[in-house]
Design a protein around this motif. Structure first.
Motif, PDB file in Angstrom:
ATOM      1  N   TRP A  78       0.843  -1.193   0.000  1.00 52.73           N
ATOM      2  CA  TRP A  78       0.000   0.000   0.000  1.00 52.73           C
ATOM      3  C   TRP A  78       0.880   1.245   0.000  1.00 52.73           C
ATOM      4  N   ASP A  79       0.900   1.904  -1.155  1.00 49.85           N
ATOM      5  CA  ASP A  79       1.624   3.162  -1.288  1.00 49.85           C
ATOM      6  C   ASP A  79       0.770   4.088  -2.147  1.00 49.85           C
ATOM      7  N   PRO A  80       0.003   4.994  -1.544  1.00 52.09           N
ATOM      8  CA  PRO A  80      -0.930   5.839  -2.297  1.00 52.09           C
ATOM      9  C   PRO A  80      -0.286   6.545  -3.485  1.00 52.09           C
ATOM     10  N   GLY A  81       0.940   7.018  -3.304  1.00 52.94           N
ATOM     11  CA  GLY A  81       1.605   7.724  -4.395  1.00 52.94           C
ATOM     12  C   GLY A  81       1.797   6.848  -5.629  1.00 52.94           C
ATOM     13  N   SER A  82       2.100   5.577  -5.420  1.00 48.56           N
ATOM     14  CA  SER A  82       2.295   4.661  -6.543  1.00 48.56           C
ATOM     15  C   SER A  82       0.993   4.454  -7.314  1.00 48.56           C
ATOM     16  N   TYR A  83      -0.096   4.301  -6.560  1.00 46.04           N
ATOM     17  CA  TYR A  83      -1.394   4.085  -7.212  1.00 46.04           C
ATOM     18  C   TYR A  83      -1.839   5.332  -7.974  1.00 46.04           C
ATOM     19  N   VAL A  84      -1.630   6.485  -7.367  1.00 48.36           N
ATOM     20  CA  VAL A  84      -2.004   7.731  -8.043  1.00 48.36           C
ATOM     21  C   VAL A  84      -1.169   7.924  -9.304  1.00 48.36           C
ATOM     22  N   LEU A  85       0.132   7.649  -9.209  1.00 50.76           N
ATOM     23  CA  LEU A  85       1.017   7.816 -10.356  1.00 50.76           C
ATOM     24  C   LEU A  85       0.571   6.933 -11.531  1.00 50.76           C
ATOM     25  N   VAL A  86       0.306   5.652 -11.263  1.00 52.60           N
ATOM     26  CA  VAL A  86      -0.025   4.722 -12.345  1.00 52.60           C
ATOM     27  C   VAL A  86      -1.449   4.949 -12.866  1.00 52.60           C
ATOM     28  N   MET A  87      -2.432   4.903 -11.964  1.00 51.30           N
ATOM     29  CA  MET A  87      -3.820   5.026 -12.397  1.00 51.30           C
ATOM     30  C   MET A  87      -4.129   6.442 -12.880  1.00 51.30           C
ATOM     31  N   GLY A  88      -3.675   7.433 -12.115  1.00 48.78           N
ATOM     32  CA  GLY A  88      -3.919   8.811 -12.520  1.00 48.78           C
ATOM     33  C   GLY A  88      -3.213   9.163 -13.817  1.00 48.78           C
ATOM     34  N   GLY A  89      -1.975   8.687 -13.961  1.00 48.62           N
ATOM     35  CA  GLY A  89      -1.257   8.946 -15.214  1.00 48.62           C
ATOM     36  C   GLY A  89      -1.942   8.320 -16.407  1.00 48.62           C
TER      37      GLY A  89
ATOM     38  N   ASN B 268      19.981   9.070  -3.649  1.00 49.98           N
ATOM     39  CA  ASN B 268      20.196   9.039  -2.192  1.00 49.98           C
ATOM     40  C   ASN B 268      20.928   7.769  -1.780  1.00 49.98           C
ATOM     41  N   PHE B 269      21.809   7.314  -2.659  1.00 45.79           N
ATOM     42  CA  PHE B 269      22.472   6.031  -2.408  1.00 45.79           C
ATOM     43  C   PHE B 269      23.333   6.069  -1.140  1.00 45.79           C
ATOM     44  N   SER B 270      23.802   7.246  -0.817  1.00 48.24           N
ATOM     45  CA  SER B 270      24.648   7.365   0.387  1.00 48.24           C
ATOM     46  C   SER B 270      23.824   7.314   1.672  1.00 48.24           C
ATOM     47  N   ASP B 271      22.508   7.467   1.534  1.00 50.01           N
ATOM     48  CA  ASP B 271      21.618   7.448   2.697  1.00 50.01           C
ATOM     49  C   ASP B 271      20.804   6.154   2.673  1.00 50.01           C
ATOM     50  N   PRO B 272      21.171   5.161   3.433  1.00 50.51           N
ATOM     51  CA  PRO B 272      20.469   3.872   3.409  1.00 50.51           C
ATOM     52  C   PRO B 272      18.971   3.990   3.692  1.00 50.51           C
ATOM     53  N   SER B 273      18.567   4.972   4.491  1.00 47.74           N
ATOM     54  CA  SER B 273      17.148   5.106   4.836  1.00 47.74           C
ATOM     55  C   SER B 273      16.307   5.546   3.641  1.00 47.74           C
ATOM     56  N   ALA B 274      16.935   6.131   2.604  1.00 51.50           N
ATOM     57  CA  ALA B 274      16.200   6.602   1.432  1.00 51.50           C
ATOM     58  C   ALA B 274      16.123   5.550   0.334  1.00 51.50           C
ATOM     59  N   ILE B 275      16.913   4.514   0.470  1.00 50.82           N
ATOM     60  CA  ILE B 275      16.928   3.477  -0.579  1.00 50.82           C
ATOM     61  C   ILE B 275      15.614   2.695  -0.581  1.00 50.82           C
ATOM     62  N   GLY B 276      15.128   2.372   0.621  1.00 52.33           N
ATOM     63  CA  GLY B 276      13.900   1.580   0.733  1.00 52.33           C
ATOM     64  C   GLY B 276      12.704   2.238   0.063  1.00 52.33           C
ATOM     65  N   PRO B 277      12.369   3.523   0.372  1.00 50.85           N
ATOM     66  CA  PRO B 277      11.227   4.177  -0.271  1.00 50.85           C
ATOM     67  C   PRO B 277      11.360   4.251  -1.795  1.00 50.85           C
ATOM     68  N   GLY B 278      12.566   4.502  -2.288  1.00 52.15           N
ATOM     69  CA  GLY B 278      12.770   4.564  -3.735  1.00 52.15           C
ATOM     70  C   GLY B 278      12.525   3.222  -4.388  1.00 52.15           C
ATOM     71  N   MET B 279      13.063   2.164  -3.771  1.00 52.78           N
ATOM     72  CA  MET B 279      12.854   0.828  -4.314  1.00 52.78           C
ATOM     73  C   MET B 279      11.390   0.415  -4.217  1.00 52.78           C
ATOM     74  N   SER B 280      10.722   0.832  -3.138  1.00 49.59           N
ATOM     75  CA  SER B 280       9.296   0.534  -2.973  1.00 49.59           C
ATOM     76  C   SER B 280       8.482   1.172  -4.079  1.00 49.59           C
ATOM     77  N   LEU B 281       8.766   2.442  -4.375  1.00 45.74           N
ATOM     78  CA  LEU B 281       8.066   3.118  -5.476  1.00 45.74           C
ATOM     79  C   LEU B 281       8.310   2.401  -6.784  1.00 45.74           C
ATOM     80  N   ALA B 282       9.543   1.990  -7.025  1.00 42.68           N
ATOM     81  CA  ALA B 282       9.895   1.322  -8.279  1.00 42.68           C
ATOM     82  C   ALA B 282       9.134   0.015  -8.445  1.00 42.68           C
ATOM     83  N   MET B 283       9.030  -0.772  -7.392  1.00 46.58           N
ATOM     84  CA  MET B 283       8.406  -2.085  -7.494  1.00 46.58           C
ATOM     85  C   MET B 283       6.877  -2.020  -7.494  1.00 46.58           C
TER      86      MET B 283
END
Length: 267
Positions: A33-44, A173-188
Motif C-alpha cells: 500500500w503506497d498511495p503515491g504509486s497508485y495515483v502515479l499509475v492510475m492517474g497517469g 540518495n544512495f549514500s543514505d540507506p534510509s532513502a533506498i527503501g522508499p525509492g525501491m518501494s516506489l519502483a516495485m
C-alpha cells in the motif's frame, strides 16, 4: 452481472491477496500500500486517456465498461422462437396482426424493424435502415474497445515510468540507506500496479467486450433475417430453418427436440 465475471474477479482478488500475504500473513499487505504509486499509475493512465480521446468517447467507454460487467449473454434460442412465432401469426392473420406485438417488445432494434414491416416499408429500405443501425453500433463498440485497449497498454507503461522514478530517487540518495527503501518501494509497487491493472482488469474486459459485441451483432443479424423473412411471407418452417443456421448445434438440437415434443402432444 455475468457470473463468469463475478467468479473471475473474486477468485483473482483472492489469489492476489493470498500471494501478497505470503508466509507473514495479513501484516504483509501494508507493504503493497503506497498511495503515491497508485495515483502515479492510475492517474497517469487516466490523464493519458483524456489526452488521447475526446471526452464523449471516454464517457462512452465508461458505459461500455459497465455494460461488459453487467450484461448477460443474448438468448438467441428465445429470439428465434419469438421470430418463428411471429412468422406463424403473420402467416395466419397477416402482417397487420403483428402491430400489437410491437408494444410488448423490449428490444428497440426488433421493435423498429417490426414497425417498419407493419407500416408496409419496402424490404430493401427495411434492410438498409437496419444495416445502417448495425454499422453505427459496431463503430460505437469499436470506439469503446479502443479506449479499454489503450488503458491496457498505458498501465504497464505508467508502471515503468514509476519504476524509473523510484530508481532515480534511490540512486540519488544512495549514500543514505534510509532513502533506498522508499525509492525501491516506489519502483516495485508501480510496476506491480500497472501489471495487475492491465492484465487482470482492462485486457480481460476488452476481450469480454469483443465477445459481447459478437453476440449482440449475431442477435441483430438474426432479427434482420427474421423480419425480412416474415415480411416476404415465408413459411414459418423455412423461417425456422433459416434462423437456426445462426445457432450452435446444441441449440439446434434443443429446438428440434422441442418441435418433436410439440408434434407428439398434437398427435
Amino acid at each position: 452481472m455475468d457470473i463468469a465475471t463475478i467468479i473471475g474477479l473474486i477468485a483473482g482478488i483472492g489469489c492476489f491477496i493470498w500471494g501478497m500475504m505470503g508466509s507473514q500473513g495479513p501484516s504483509n499487505l501494508r507493504l503493497f500500500w503506497d498511495p503515491g504509486s497508485y495515483v502515479l499509475v492510475m492517474g497517469g493512465a487516466v490523464c493519458a486517456i483524456l489526452i488521447s480521446f475526446p471526452m464523449d468517447q471516454v464517457i462512452n467507454a465508461g458505459k461500455v465498461f459497465a455494460k461488459t460487467l453487467f450484461s448477460k449473454s443474448k438468448d438467441l434460442y428465445g429470439l428465434v422462437g419469438t421470430l418463428v412465432s411471429m412468422a406463424e401469426k403473420a402467416r395466419r392473420e397477416g402482417l397487420l396482426a403483428l402491430e400489437e406485438e410491437t408494444a410488448n417488445i423490449e428490444d428497440p432494434f426488433l421493435q423498429t424493424g417490426l414497425q417498419m414491416v407493419v407500416d408496409g416499408t419496402e424490404p430493401e429500405i427495411v434492410r438498409s435502415i437496419l444495416e445502417i443501425d448495425l454499422a453505427f453500433l459496431e463503430d460505437r463498440h469499436a470506439a469503446g474497445k479502443k479506449v479499454l485497449d489503450q488503458f491496457g497498454a498505458l498501465l504497464p507503461a505508467m508502471g515503468m515510468i514509476g519504476t524509473v522514478m523510484g530508481l532515480i530517487i534511490m540512486l540519488a540518495n544512495f549514500s543514505d540507506p534510509s532513502a533506498i527503501g522508499p525509492g525501491m518501494s516506489l519502483a516495485m509497487i508501480t510496476t506491480f500496479v500497472g501489471a495487475i491493472g492491465a492484465n487482470f482488469i482492462f485486457i480481460p474486459m476488452s476481450n469480454k467486450l469483443e465477445m459481447r459485441h459478437r453476440e449482440e451483432m449475431l442477435g441483430k443479424q438474426v432479427i434482420v433475417e427474421g423480419i425480412l423473412a416474415i415480411q416476404q411471407g415465408e413459411n414459418p418452417k423455412l423461417v425456422e430453418q433459416k434462423l437456426l443456421s445462426f445457432l450452435s448445434p446444441t441449440l439446434r438440437r434443443r429446438f428440434a427436440a422441442e418441435d418433436a415434443k410439440a408434434a407428439a402432444v398434437e398427435a
